[in-house]
Design an enzyme around this catalytic site. Structure first.
Site, mmCIF file in Angstrom:
data_model
loop_
_atom_site.group_PDB
_atom_site.id
_atom_site.type_symbol
_atom_site.label_atom_id
_atom_site.label_comp_id
_atom_site.label_asym_id
_atom_site.label_seq_id
_atom_site.Cartn_x
_atom_site.Cartn_y
_atom_site.Cartn_z
ATOM 1 N NE ARG A 93 -1.909 -1.712 3.372
ATOM 2 C CZ ARG A 93 -2.669 -1.961 4.599
ATOM 3 N NH1 ARG A 93 -3.825 -1.491 4.974
ATOM 4 N NH2 ARG A 93 -1.664 -2.736 5.300
ATOM 5 C CE LYS A 110 0.491 -22.961 6.032
ATOM 6 N NZ LYS A 110 1.226 -24.153 6.811
ATOM 7 C CG HIS A 118 5.924 -24.312 1.542
ATOM 8 N ND1 HIS A 118 5.191 -24.006 2.565
ATOM 9 C CD2 HIS A 118 7.107 -24.911 2.383
ATOM 10 C CE1 HIS A 118 5.399 -24.179 3.929
ATOM 11 N NE2 HIS A 118 6.821 -24.898 3.712
ATOM 12 C CE LYS A 131 9.612 -28.667 2.915
ATOM 13 N NZ LYS A 131 10.705 -27.754 3.310
ATOM 14 C CG ASP A 174 -0.333 -24.297 10.540
ATOM 15 O OD1 ASP A 174 -0.225 -23.522 9.392
ATOM 16 O OD2 ASP A 174 0.799 -24.358 10.973
ATOM 17 C CG HIS A 234 2.307 -28.577 4.555
ATOM 18 N ND1 HIS A 234 2.276 -27.906 3.490
ATOM 19 C CD2 HIS A 234 2.322 -27.658 5.692
ATOM 20 C CE1 HIS A 234 2.339 -26.631 3.656
ATOM 21 N NE2 HIS A 234 2.510 -26.238 5.017
HETATM 22 P P1 NAP Z 1 2.753 -9.873 6.095
HETATM 23 O O1 NAP Z 1 3.910 -10.216 6.533
HETATM 24 O O2 NAP Z 1 1.353 -9.302 6.933
HETATM 25 O O3 NAP Z 1 2.536 -9.021 4.704
HETATM 26 C C1 NAP Z 1 1.502 -8.776 4.132
HETATM 27 C C2 NAP Z 1 1.711 -7.904 2.989
HETATM 28 O O4 NAP Z 1 0.390 -7.584 2.326
HETATM 29 C C3 NAP Z 1 2.446 -6.579 3.285
HETATM 30 O O5 NAP Z 1 3.445 -6.428 2.204
HETATM 31 C C4 NAP Z 1 1.196 -5.526 3.343
HETATM 32 O O6 NAP Z 1 1.857 -4.362 2.935
HETATM 33 C C5 NAP Z 1 0.346 -6.269 2.121
HETATM 34 N N1 NAP Z 1 -0.906 -5.486 2.610
HETATM 35 C C6 NAP Z 1 -1.765 -5.568 3.420
HETATM 36 N N2 NAP Z 1 -3.110 -5.109 3.179
HETATM 37 C C7 NAP Z 1 -2.950 -4.860 1.916
HETATM 38 C C8 NAP Z 1 -3.898 -4.044 1.024
HETATM 39 N N3 NAP Z 1 -5.203 -3.556 1.710
HETATM 40 N N4 NAP Z 1 -3.712 -3.682 -0.187
HETATM 41 C C9 NAP Z 1 -2.292 -4.074 -0.669
HETATM 42 N N5 NAP Z 1 -1.644 -4.755 0.291
HETATM 43 C C10 NAP Z 1 -1.723 -4.771 1.571
HETATM 44 O O7 NAP Z 1 2.139 -11.156 5.453
HETATM 45 P P2 NAP Z 1 3.028 -12.638 5.205
HETATM 46 O O8 NAP Z 1 3.576 -13.100 6.531
HETATM 47 O O9 NAP Z 1 4.116 -12.154 4.184
HETATM 48 O O10 NAP Z 1 2.117 -13.560 4.424
HETATM 49 C C11 NAP Z 1 1.626 -13.301 3.304
HETATM 50 C C12 NAP Z 1 0.737 -14.635 2.869
HETATM 51 O O11 NAP Z 1 1.689 -15.684 2.610
HETATM 52 C C13 NAP Z 1 -0.582 -14.987 3.647
HETATM 53 O O12 NAP Z 1 -1.413 -15.458 2.770
HETATM 54 C C14 NAP Z 1 0.219 -16.060 4.576
HETATM 55 O O13 NAP Z 1 -0.795 -16.785 5.140
HETATM 56 C C15 NAP Z 1 1.117 -16.816 3.654
HETATM 57 N N6 NAP Z 1 2.141 -17.263 4.256
HETATM 58 C C16 NAP Z 1 2.930 -16.829 5.005
HETATM 59 C C17 NAP Z 1 4.169 -17.507 5.348
HETATM 60 C C18 NAP Z 1 5.102 -16.825 6.123
HETATM 61 O O14 NAP Z 1 6.230 -17.511 6.655
HETATM 62 N N7 NAP Z 1 5.377 -15.606 6.350
HETATM 63 C C19 NAP Z 1 4.240 -18.801 5.375
HETATM 64 C C20 NAP Z 1 3.246 -19.434 4.486
HETATM 65 C C21 NAP Z 1 2.127 -18.720 4.099
HETATM 66 P P3 NAP Z 1 1.556 -2.820 3.498
HETATM 67 O O15 NAP Z 1 0.918 -3.209 4.781
HETATM 68 O O16 NAP Z 1 2.529 -2.146 3.322
HETATM 69 O O17 NAP Z 1 0.369 -2.399 2.408
#
Ligand code: NAP
Length: 483
Positions: free
Chosen positions: A51, A148, A178, A182, A235, A240
């Protein structure tokens, strides 16, 4: 051994959520690695988005820092690093509003492969897909990638599928698990379907049981809100572990094509029996030496969410009737380890009576750490003085076998490149996800209806006593976690 790199065609990849945890830790480093080995052409563009209204040059500076932090070895190649960040652009877009969409529309090129990676929270999948379609950004061959969790039950997964399918066709939708990216998981398919040795033995006549373990040492800190509403079943198991079970149990597909592979996986999921309460052990980690328990981490003193689950699963089909699959996963266990253990039946007769009972061979497919394959075999104990038997492991570590130059690739490297190539084999199809939820839902509803309470287990252990009993009562034993 040097891996062969086939460059992909030029592409525009729009990475939504580019400032988030997943994008920074996994997706950007994966793209950098693929650029560095020459798979991503210099004409590719990675349009990063969140954003904030940062300018591209500022975002590139942040990306340099991110890559130095999360891909330090690769980032020591300063030339490649600087070249790579030049591929990055940035646009501020609001997934739920109008900001930034016209600018984004002006940035994507009409004549190259176009992919949209939604690395954002799942409630934003629908709004993003809709805007991509309404604004004319989604072309008939564009790809959309979603992370996911894909729903928290059958109903929400169906709703998500409907939202996506209203804007994209199934052949355009890439649902990430993911684990499928692997190397060893893909090797499981190679092991089964590129060797003639195993297939005649790969059934209940020869296999006593299968164990699938995904053990973690970390707790839930940092993900507590999400995790306490999900638990280990949602989860880890529904996605997985079910995927690993499918690849172990499925019939040979007629060819290695997305639908042939996924058709066979769906058949396995549809053959899973409901799991009765006595075949499930749920657990929650109790306080550690520092006094912190699961409930402290979750900030929920009455939480009934499981941080551990073990279960005995039956696959009701001709190949597997009589061979249970034991699944186990949990947080704060004694080691970080993922493996599939295929335990063959004991030899039916011994000609070495003084050597004691003979034990069946065990094939261990290690997914992490140290990806590889081990086969436990019985041999003669070396030396004179009678014929004694001993068990040894025929051990193949991929890192050793394939040479030190073979850097362990992260699953995301493979998956992102498959998106660009348009290969959906390692992604979950909509009906597959729904079938897995239909199976998981009835199990969860059952324990929720009974107000089942998870058993407590010590951090650093192998889980609660009940999980050990699940095996013991069948005269079997789990392989020790961390062995
Ligand atoms: P995160 O750290 O909370 O990042 C969310 C991203 O979305 C940020 O770049 C945020 O940027 C953006 N965002 C939030 N609201 C938005 C909006 N209204 N419009 C546009 N952009 C917006 O989340 P994450 O951990 O990276 O996870 C992302 C996805 O991957 C999720 O579905 C999660 O379940 C999945 N996932 C994550 C992991 C992990 O290890 N992190 C593992 C497996 C799956 P701004 O706030 O700057 O806009």
């Amino acid at each position: 051994m040097v891996s062969r790199v086939i460059p992909v065609d030029p592409f525009d990849l729009v990475l939504f959520g580019a400032t988030g945890d997943l994008a920074r830790r996994k997706i950007l480093p994966a793209l950098f690695h693929r650029y560095q080995v020459g798979q991503i052409p210099p004409s590719a563009r990675i349009i990063c988005s969140a954003r904030g209204d940062t300018v591209a040059s500022e975002f590139r500076k942040q990306a340099l820092k991110t890559l130095k932090e999360f891909a330090p070895e690769a980032a020591s190649d300063e030339t490649a690093l600087l070249e790579f960040v030049e591929l990055l652009d940035y646009v501020g877009v609001d997934a739920t509003g109008d900001t930034g969409w016209s600018k984004l529309a002006g940035m994507v090129r009409p004549d190259v492969t176009r992919a949209f990676y939604l690395s954002v929270a799942p409630p934003l999948f629908g709004p993003l897909a809709k805007r991509l379609k309404d604004r004319g950004l989604a072309l008939s061959d564009s790809r959309i990638v979603v992370e996911k969790p894909f729903g928290r039950d059958l109903e929400s997964a169906r709703a998500l599928n409907e939202e996506l399918r209203a804007c994209f066709q199934e052949h355009q939708i890439y649902r990430i698990d993911h684990y499928l990216g692997k190397e060893t998981v893909q090797n499981l398919m190679a092991l089964r379907f590129a060797n003639s040795l195993w297939e005649p033995l790969w059934n209940s006549t020869h296999i006593d049981h299968v164990q699938i373990t995904v053990a973690e040492t970390v707790g839930i800190k940092g993900r507590e809100d999400y995790y306490d509403h999900a638990g280990a079943m949602r989860d880890m198991v529904q996605n997985h572990l079910v995927q690993l079970l499918c690849l172990t149990a499925m019939e040979p597909p007629s060819r290695f094509s997305p639908n042939a592979v996924r058709d066979e996986k769906v058949k396995v999921i549809e053959a899973l029996d409901p799991v009765p309460p006595e075949d499930i052990a749920r657990g929650q980690y109790r306080e550690d030496a520092g006094g912190d328990s699961y409930r402290d981490h979750a900030g929920n003193p009455t939480s009934q969410t499981e941080s551990f689950i073990a279960m005995k699963v039956r696959v009701s089909n001709w190949r597997w009737a009589g061979t249970p699959f034991y699944l186990r996963t949990g947080k704060r266990l004694r080691a970080r380890e993922s493996e599939i253990v295929v335990a063959f039946r004991d030899p039916p007769h011994t000609i070495f009576p003084s050597a004691g009972p003979l034990r069946g061979n065990v094939l261990v497919i290690r997914l992490q750490p140290d990806e590889g394959i081990t086969l436990r075999t019985t041999i003669k104990d070396p030396g004179p003085g009678g014929l004694r038997l001993t068990e040894v492991s025929l051990d193949m570590s991929f890192a050793e076998a394939l040479g030190a130059d073979m850097r362990a690739q992260d699953a995301y490297e493979r998956l992102v490149m498959d998106v660009i190539r348009g290969d959906q084999t390692l992604f979950m199809r909509g009906d597959e996800v729904e079938a897995a939820w239909a199976w998981a839902d009835q199990i969860i509803e059952n324990w929720e209806g009974r107000r089942d309470t998870p058993a407590l287990y010590d951090p650093g252990s192998s889980g609660p006593e009940e999980a050990l009993m699940l095996m013991h009562r069948d005269g079997r034993r789990w392989r020790q976690i961390g062995d």
